[in-house]
Design an enzyme around this catalytic site. Sequence first.
Site, PDB file in Angstrom:
ATOM      1  N   CYS A   1     -20.305   0.901   4.918  1.00  0.00           N
ATOM      2  CA  CYS A   1     -20.721   1.470   6.116  1.00  0.00           C
ATOM      3  C   CYS A   1     -22.196   1.129   6.696  1.00  0.00           C
ATOM      4  O   CYS A   1     -22.467   0.583   7.621  1.00  0.00           O
ATOM      5  CB  CYS A   1     -20.408   2.891   5.826  1.00  0.00           C
ATOM      6  SG  CYS A   1     -18.681   3.463   5.740  1.00  0.00           S
TER       7      CYS A   1
ATOM      8  N   THR B   1     -15.303   4.241  12.873  1.00  0.00           N
ATOM      9  CA  THR B   1     -16.605   4.290  13.389  1.00  0.00           C
ATOM     10  C   THR B   1     -16.678   3.117  14.275  1.00  0.00           C
ATOM     11  O   THR B   1     -16.391   1.985  14.147  1.00  0.00           O
ATOM     12  CB  THR B   1     -17.799   3.965  12.085  1.00  0.00           C
ATOM     13  OG1 THR B   1     -17.513   5.016  11.508  1.00  0.00           O
ATOM     14  CG2 THR B   1     -19.184   3.914  12.758  1.00  0.00           C
TER      15      THR B   1
ATOM     16  N   LYS C   1       0.636  -1.306  -0.046  1.00  0.00           N
ATOM     17  CA  LYS C   1       0.003  -0.090   0.082  1.00  0.00           C
ATOM     18  C   LYS C   1       0.771   1.296  -0.012  1.00  0.00           C
ATOM     19  O   LYS C   1       0.595   2.308  -0.817  1.00  0.00           O
ATOM     20  CB  LYS C   1      -1.039  -0.016   1.375  1.00  0.00           C
ATOM     21  CG  LYS C   1      -2.410   0.197   1.006  1.00  0.00           C
ATOM     22  CD  LYS C   1      -3.236   0.228   2.491  1.00  0.00           C
ATOM     23  CE  LYS C   1      -4.565  -0.527   2.158  1.00  0.00           C
ATOM     24  NZ  LYS C   1      -5.259  -0.296   3.189  1.00  0.00           N
TER      25      LYS C   1
ATOM     26  N   ARG D   1     -18.235  -3.970  -1.576  1.00  0.00           N
ATOM     27  CA  ARG D   1     -18.749  -4.524  -0.354  1.00  0.00           C
ATOM     28  C   ARG D   1     -20.026  -4.307  -0.295  1.00  0.00           C
ATOM     29  O   ARG D   1     -20.395  -3.314  -0.349  1.00  0.00           O
ATOM     30  CB  ARG D   1     -17.932  -3.634   0.780  1.00  0.00           C
ATOM     31  CG  ARG D   1     -16.449  -3.945   1.059  1.00  0.00           C
ATOM     32  CD  ARG D   1     -15.880  -3.336   2.118  1.00  0.00           C
ATOM     33  NE  ARG D   1     -15.642  -1.822   1.679  1.00  0.00           N
ATOM     34  CZ  ARG D   1     -15.342  -0.743   2.566  1.00  0.00           C
ATOM     35  NH1 ARG D   1     -14.850  -1.251   4.011  1.00  0.00           N
ATOM     36  NH2 ARG D   1     -15.249   0.287   2.139  1.00  0.00           N
TER      37      ARG D   1
ATOM     38  N   LEU E   1     -17.350  10.929   5.868  1.00  0.00           N
ATOM     39  CA  LEU E   1     -17.337  11.426   4.525  1.00  0.00           C
ATOM     40  C   LEU E   1     -18.102  10.165   3.540  1.00  0.00           C
ATOM     41  O   LEU E   1     -18.204   9.151   4.098  1.00  0.00           O
ATOM     42  CB  LEU E   1     -15.756  11.324   4.002  1.00  0.00           C
ATOM     43  CG  LEU E   1     -14.996   9.812   4.348  1.00  0.00           C
ATOM     44  CD1 LEU E   1     -15.073   8.821   3.442  1.00  0.00           C
ATOM     45  CD2 LEU E   1     -13.519  10.400   4.268  1.00  0.00           C
ATOM     46  N   ARG E   2     -18.423  10.548   2.546  1.00  0.00           N
ATOM     47  CA  ARG E   2     -19.143   9.575   1.565  1.00  0.00           C
ATOM     48  C   ARG E   2     -18.321   9.110   0.410  1.00  0.00           C
ATOM     49  O   ARG E   2     -17.431  10.150  -0.285  1.00  0.00           O
ATOM     50  CB  ARG E   2     -20.530  10.149   0.855  1.00  0.00           C
ATOM     51  CG  ARG E   2     -21.373  10.557   1.977  1.00  0.00           C
ATOM     52  CD  ARG E   2     -22.441  11.618   0.977  1.00  0.00           C
ATOM     53  NE  ARG E   2     -21.608  12.879   0.877  1.00  0.00           N
ATOM     54  CZ  ARG E   2     -22.173  13.898   0.319  1.00  0.00           C
ATOM     55  NH1 ARG E   2     -23.298  13.829  -0.117  1.00  0.00           N
ATOM     56  NH2 ARG E   2     -21.336  15.015   0.181  1.00  0.00           N
ATOM     57  N   GLU E   3     -18.210   7.851   0.009  1.00  0.00           N
ATOM     58  CA  GLU E   3     -17.264   7.348  -1.073  1.00  0.00           C
ATOM     59  C   GLU E   3     -17.814   8.193  -2.331  1.00  0.00           C
ATOM     60  O   GLU E   3     -19.182   8.230  -2.424  1.00  0.00           O
ATOM     61  CB  GLU E   3     -17.541   5.950  -1.324  1.00  0.00           C
ATOM     62  CG  GLU E   3     -17.042   5.343  -0.152  1.00  0.00           C
ATOM     63  CD  GLU E   3     -16.719   3.700  -0.307  1.00  0.00           C
ATOM     64  OE1 GLU E   3     -16.602   3.249  -1.539  1.00  0.00           O
ATOM     65  OE2 GLU E   3     -16.655   3.095   0.649  1.00  0.00           O
TER      66      GLU E   3
ATOM     67  N   GLY F   1     -35.245   1.753  -4.864  1.00  0.00           N
ATOM     68  CA  GLY F   1     -34.400   1.120  -5.699  1.00  0.00           C
ATOM     69  C   GLY F   1     -34.198  -0.140  -5.097  1.00  0.00           C
ATOM     70  O   GLY F   1     -34.692  -0.752  -4.193  1.00  0.00           O
TER      71      GLY F   1
HETATM   72  C1  UDX Z   1     -22.312   6.472   3.942  1.00  0.00           C
HETATM   73  C2  UDX Z   1     -22.938   7.781   4.755  1.00  0.00           C
HETATM   74  O1  UDX Z   1     -23.493   8.673   3.768  1.00  0.00           O
HETATM   75  C3  UDX Z   1     -21.548   8.635   5.258  1.00  0.00           C
HETATM   76  O2  UDX Z   1     -22.013   9.927   5.892  1.00  0.00           O
HETATM   77  C4  UDX Z   1     -20.607   7.654   6.084  1.00  0.00           C
HETATM   78  O3  UDX Z   1     -19.682   8.427   6.663  1.00  0.00           O
HETATM   79  C5  UDX Z   1     -20.329   6.405   5.311  1.00  0.00           C
HETATM   80  O4  UDX Z   1     -21.590   5.832   4.994  1.00  0.00           O
HETATM   81  P1  UDX Z   1     -21.312   5.616   1.681  1.00  0.00           P
HETATM   82  O5  UDX Z   1     -21.261   4.475   2.162  1.00  0.00           O
HETATM   83  O6  UDX Z   1     -20.277   6.386   0.960  1.00  0.00           O
HETATM   84  O7  UDX Z   1     -21.474   6.868   2.899  1.00  0.00           O
HETATM   85  O8  UDX Z   1     -22.448   5.956   0.639  1.00  0.00           O
HETATM   86  P2  UDX Z   1     -23.889   6.925   0.423  1.00  0.00           P
HETATM   87  O9  UDX Z   1     -23.689   7.735  -0.259  1.00  0.00           O
HETATM   88  O10 UDX Z   1     -24.595   7.055   2.062  1.00  0.00           O
HETATM   89  O11 UDX Z   1     -24.839   5.818  -0.110  1.00  0.00           O
HETATM   90  C6  UDX Z   1     -25.027   4.373   0.435  1.00  0.00           C
HETATM   91  C7  UDX Z   1     -25.769   3.417  -0.104  1.00  0.00           C
HETATM   92  O12 UDX Z   1     -27.392   4.019  -0.171  1.00  0.00           O
HETATM   93  C8  UDX Z   1     -25.479   3.142  -1.463  1.00  0.00           C
HETATM   94  O13 UDX Z   1     -25.475   2.054  -2.057  1.00  0.00           O
HETATM   95  C9  UDX Z   1     -26.654   4.039  -2.268  1.00  0.00           C
HETATM   96  O14 UDX Z   1     -26.908   3.364  -3.568  1.00  0.00           O
HETATM   97  C10 UDX Z   1     -27.703   3.893  -1.368  1.00  0.00           C
HETATM   98  N1  UDX Z   1     -28.767   4.990  -1.549  1.00  0.00           N
HETATM   99  C11 UDX Z   1     -28.529   6.180  -1.248  1.00  0.00           C
HETATM  100  C12 UDX Z   1     -30.209   4.680  -1.908  1.00  0.00           C
HETATM  101  O15 UDX Z   1     -30.477   3.455  -2.210  1.00  0.00           O
HETATM  102  N2  UDX Z   1     -31.195   5.798  -1.851  1.00  0.00           N
HETATM  103  C13 UDX Z   1     -30.603   6.856  -1.451  1.00  0.00           C
HETATM  104  O16 UDX Z   1     -31.633   7.682  -1.793  1.00  0.00           O
HETATM  105  C14 UDX Z   1     -29.593   7.205  -1.219  1.00  0.00           C
END
Ligand code: UDX
Length: 438
Positions: free
Chosen positions: A265, A124, A37, A334, A155-157, A258
């Site tokens: 997370c 977390t 890494k 994941r 943070l969000r990916e 959906g």
């Molecule tokens: C999430 C949290 O948003 C973030 O604050 C935390 O730190 C980590 O977990 P992330 O996992 O990057 O972030 O993705 P996120 O954008 O939250 O989406 C999570 C999942 O929900 C995705 O699979 C997305 O497709 C789904 N989703 C999101 C829905 O199905 N509908 C929605 O309206 C929004």
Amino acid sequence: MAMKITVIGLGYLGTTHAVAMAKVGHQVIGIEPNQQKIDSLVQGRAGFFEPGLDQELAAQLASGRLTFKQAHDESSRDADIHFICVGTPQSAGSMAADTSYLESAIQALAPFLREDALVVGKSTVPVGTAAKLAQQLAKATGFTSPNLAWNPEFLREGTALEDSLHPDRLVIGVTNPRSEALLREVFAPMIDAGIPFLVTDLATAELVKAAANAFLATKISFINAMAEIAEVSGADATELAQAIGYDERIGNKFLRNGVGFGGGCLPKDIRALIARAEELGVGESVSYLHEIDKINLRRRDRVITLLTEELGSLSGKRVLVLGAAFKPDSDDVRDSPALGIALLARAAGAEVVVHDPIALHGVAVKHPELELEQDLAKAFIGIHAVVLATEWKEYRELDPNTVTPKEKFIIDGRNVLDVARWQQAGFKVLALGRTITN
Ligand code: UDX
């Protein structure tokens, strides 16, 4: 003022945080036991797909403010703050989070920790973990009350760097004024920019993160539960979401129905919250989260039901799943709903082809039973049914006249397609949460 810090654990969170801290002017040493890494990081490659991150990583390496090491050495003693960003995955065989990487990180840091320096957990964790780690740290260092704080990361990916540099809020859990002062200093550029800065105790800071993710998961499963009702009553869950979202108390975000939520997370964090609440004797308080998880997983089954209603037995049928990543602009697979659907279709007898613009590398080794195709036009050849499972731009903007599957049948698992356009191109279109007349 520039501070000296270490960032321990260079996964998604740690790499982004290290780059963000260097960008705001701090001197950062990233600590990561995995030499491969490090080899990649020093060449400016984070090792995962995150828009803009590699570019910023390279810029910070060039600035000289960001360096990497495999383990702590005497230089760690100069650091004022040590951020711990190691993973807390779901434990094998239980819903609880595995905090063993945190314990190892504390043990490895202890010999190099100055008594006036601060250890900050960002991972977390189940509420109560920080207090336990503080005890472990006291034992390992001999300090009567080592400085340990918690600063959850939201943070969000896909927007990780932006979220780190301009978060909606900063939350710090502290036990003494020195810890607060150090954190105010390290986050000064953000505080000066007006980002809300909340100072709490350790338990609250830990719980804020679990609560935020549980709330987000609940919102998504709520609209997906409404989608289940819409599907049997002829209502349209997408229009329903829009209508309730105009109420400011509800809001229109995170109400996209959906195939549900996935990723590293939300699924694991709601399970960890259930496990921790049960340990604390208040399992009932979040027992509804079991339902949130179940509603989410049922959406994947719904896609298989739609496929079998259309195709009869899936045996010998070729199904194309568009998407492997759990969401667009990420190569993270994941707990991905898309991959879950691919595996369910495969288990039901289908020959499954998976397309994803960037995430297939993570699927190849783990799931050799799935056929992977990088070329979108080729992926459609010989296909009896298509499932759009991740709303990549490529799929949203795809011209249906340019693809030639065997049967023109598509299920929109994210409600992003222009239905009329696909129908005009000869496709039968089904979607989750609404009834489409074909
Ligand atoms: C999430 C949290 O948003 C973030 O604050 C935390 O730190 C980590 O977990 P992330 O996992 O990057 O972030 O993705 P996120 O954008 O939250 O989406 C999570 C999942 O929900 C995705 O699979 C997305 O497709 C789904 N989703 C999101 C829905 O199905 N509908 C929605 O309206 C929004």
